[in-house]
Write a protein that holds these residues in place. Structure first.
Motif, PDB file in Angstrom:
ATOM      1  N   GLN A  10       7.237   2.966   9.069  1.00  0.00           N
ATOM      2  CA  GLN A  10       7.170   4.185   9.889  1.00  0.00           C
ATOM      3  C   GLN A  10       7.466   5.448   9.078  1.00  0.00           C
ATOM      4  OE1 GLN A  10       8.179   4.757  14.196  1.00  0.00           O
ATOM      5  NE2 GLN A  10      10.134   5.408  13.317  1.00  0.00           N
ATOM      6  N   SER A  11       8.421   5.326   8.139  1.00  0.00           N
ATOM      7  CA  SER A  11       8.768   6.537   7.386  1.00  0.00           C
ATOM      8  C   SER A  11       7.601   6.952   6.477  1.00  0.00           C
ATOM      9  CB  SER A  11      10.079   6.371   6.625  1.00  0.00           C
ATOM     10  OG  SER A  11       9.861   5.653   5.445  1.00  0.00           O
ATOM     11  N   ASP A  13       4.465   6.170   7.317  1.00  0.00           N
ATOM     12  CA  ASP A  13       3.451   6.561   8.303  1.00  0.00           C
ATOM     13  C   ASP A  13       3.680   7.997   8.787  1.00  0.00           C
ATOM     14  OD1 ASP A  13       1.224   6.210   9.878  1.00  0.00           O
ATOM     15  OD2 ASP A  13       2.297   5.214  11.519  1.00  0.00           O
ATOM     16  N   ARG A  14       4.924   8.435   8.691  1.00  0.00           N
ATOM     17  CA  ARG A  14       5.239   9.815   9.093  1.00  0.00           C
ATOM     18  C   ARG A  14       4.419  10.823   8.269  1.00  0.00           C
ATOM     19  NH1 ARG A  14       9.560  11.725  11.885  1.00  0.00           N
ATOM     20  NH2 ARG A  14      10.608   9.720  11.721  1.00  0.00           N
ATOM     21  N   GLU A  15       4.264  10.482   6.979  1.00  0.00           N
ATOM     22  CA  GLU A  15       3.459  11.332   6.088  1.00  0.00           C
ATOM     23  C   GLU A  15       2.012  11.408   6.600  1.00  0.00           C
ATOM     24  OE1 GLU A  15       4.804  12.994   3.469  1.00  0.00           O
ATOM     25  OE2 GLU A  15       6.676  12.146   4.268  1.00  0.00           O
ATOM     26  N   LYS A  18       1.751  13.484   9.713  1.00  0.00           N
ATOM     27  CA  LYS A  18       1.800  14.913   9.384  1.00  0.00           C
ATOM     28  C   LYS A  18       0.432  15.404   8.919  1.00  0.00           C
ATOM     29  CE  LYS A  18       6.532  15.633   7.869  1.00  0.00           C
ATOM     30  NZ  LYS A  18       7.330  15.606   6.629  1.00  0.00           N
ATOM     31  N   ARG A 183       0.772   4.126  18.248  1.00  0.00           N
ATOM     32  CA  ARG A 183       0.403   5.093  17.212  1.00  0.00           C
ATOM     33  C   ARG A 183      -0.999   5.634  17.480  1.00  0.00           C
ATOM     34  NH1 ARG A 183      -0.932   8.285  13.907  1.00  0.00           N
ATOM     35  NH2 ARG A 183      -0.408   8.377  11.701  1.00  0.00           N
ATOM     36  N   PHE A 188       4.477   9.389  18.274  1.00  0.00           N
ATOM     37  CA  PHE A 188       5.228   9.294  17.021  1.00  0.00           C
ATOM     38  C   PHE A 188       6.582   9.982  17.174  1.00  0.00           C
ATOM     39  CE2 PHE A 188       6.530   9.561  12.723  1.00  0.00           C
ATOM     40  CZ  PHE A 188       5.954   8.461  12.126  1.00  0.00           C
ATOM     41  N   PRO A 189       7.670   9.405  16.722  1.00  0.00           N
ATOM     42  CA  PRO A 189       7.740   8.062  16.133  1.00  0.00           C
ATOM     43  C   PRO A 189       7.601   6.982  17.200  1.00  0.00           C
ATOM     44  CG  PRO A 189       9.930   9.016  16.331  1.00  0.00           C
ATOM     45  CD  PRO A 189       8.965  10.066  16.769  1.00  0.00           C
TER      46      PRO A 189
END
Ligand SMILES: [Zn+2]
Length: 232
Positions: A10-11, A13-15, A18, A183, A188-189
């Motif tokens: 997930q961290s 996937d955060r990119e 964004k 997703r 998100f998250p």
């Protein structure tokens, strides 16, 4: 169930999230969309103005032929030999002449009004055409700029996508499936911590039975926001 890997996923996937959000909010894209609407409106307006101009031309032709008819009648009147007429006939002709003159005045006025309408339509048409042309040029520029923006982050995106794919292999397929579903719905998250007795995403309190289940299984789906709640 251990959530370390999916949290890692997930961290990263955060990119990606964004980047996707950035593309959605992209100013060039927004401008291009607005300009595309402007172009469409201008096109529709041009068609409408053309229709109106066509109708107006018809009306003008009609009035012109009415004027011609009146002028012919007038000419017939002028060709008559008044010397040979009775007094009654002369009076009748004189009143006919007045009427014909009145008709001509009205028709000329109608024609002037129609011509003014036509000028207004032409002015509107020219203005619309200008809007169309400048929007078309600007749209092409913005579209190209957006495409360049997309291209410039393509590498970054595919790099992250590759890493995500690799990571997903070491994650439980059931939880991965739930994650992807949320997703894809643009949530998100997807994974949120338990916050007290509440969901860390929507802040709704979880039922006691669900907390128990969470303690046993490590994760639970929030009934309100459908996010995956984990205990940390
Ligand atoms: Zn929730």
């Amino acid at each position: 169930m251990k959530v370390d890997m999916i949290l890692k996923y997930q961290s990263l996937d955060r990119e990606m999230f964004k980047i996707e959000k950035g593309l959605k909010d992209n100013q060039n894209k927004k401008m291009a969309d607005t300009l595309r609407d402007n172009i469409k409106n201008a096109q529709e307006r041009s068609v409408k103005l053309e229709e109106n101009a066509g109708k107006l031309l018809n009306d003008i032709e009609k009035v012109k032929s009415q004027i011609k008819t009146q002028e012919q009648k007038m000419q017939e009147f002028l060709n008559k030999d008044i010397e040979k007429m009775t007094k009654g006939e002369v009076e009748k002709l004189a009143s006919l002449k007045d009427k014909l003159n009145q008709n001509l005045v009205i028709l000329e006025k109608n024609l002037t009004a129609l011509a003014e309408n036509m000028n207004a339509i032409l002015a509107d048409f020219n203005k619309t055409k200008k809007i169309f042309n400048s929007a078309k040029d600007e749209y092409a520029k913005r579209k190209e700029a957006y495409e360049n923006d997309v291209k410039s982050i393509e590498n970054q995106k595919s790099e992250i996508a590759g890493k995500l794919k690799e990571l997903s292999k070491s994650i439980d397929s059931n939880i991965m499936q739930v994650y992807q579903k949320r997703r894809n719905e643009n949530v998100f998250p997807v994974l949120v911590p338990l916050n007290g007795n509440s969901c860390g995403g929507c802040h709704m309190e979880l039922p006691f039975a669900n907390i128990t289940k969470l303690n046993e299984e490590g994760v639970i789906t929030c009934e309100h926001c459908r996010r995956i709640v984990y205990k940390h």
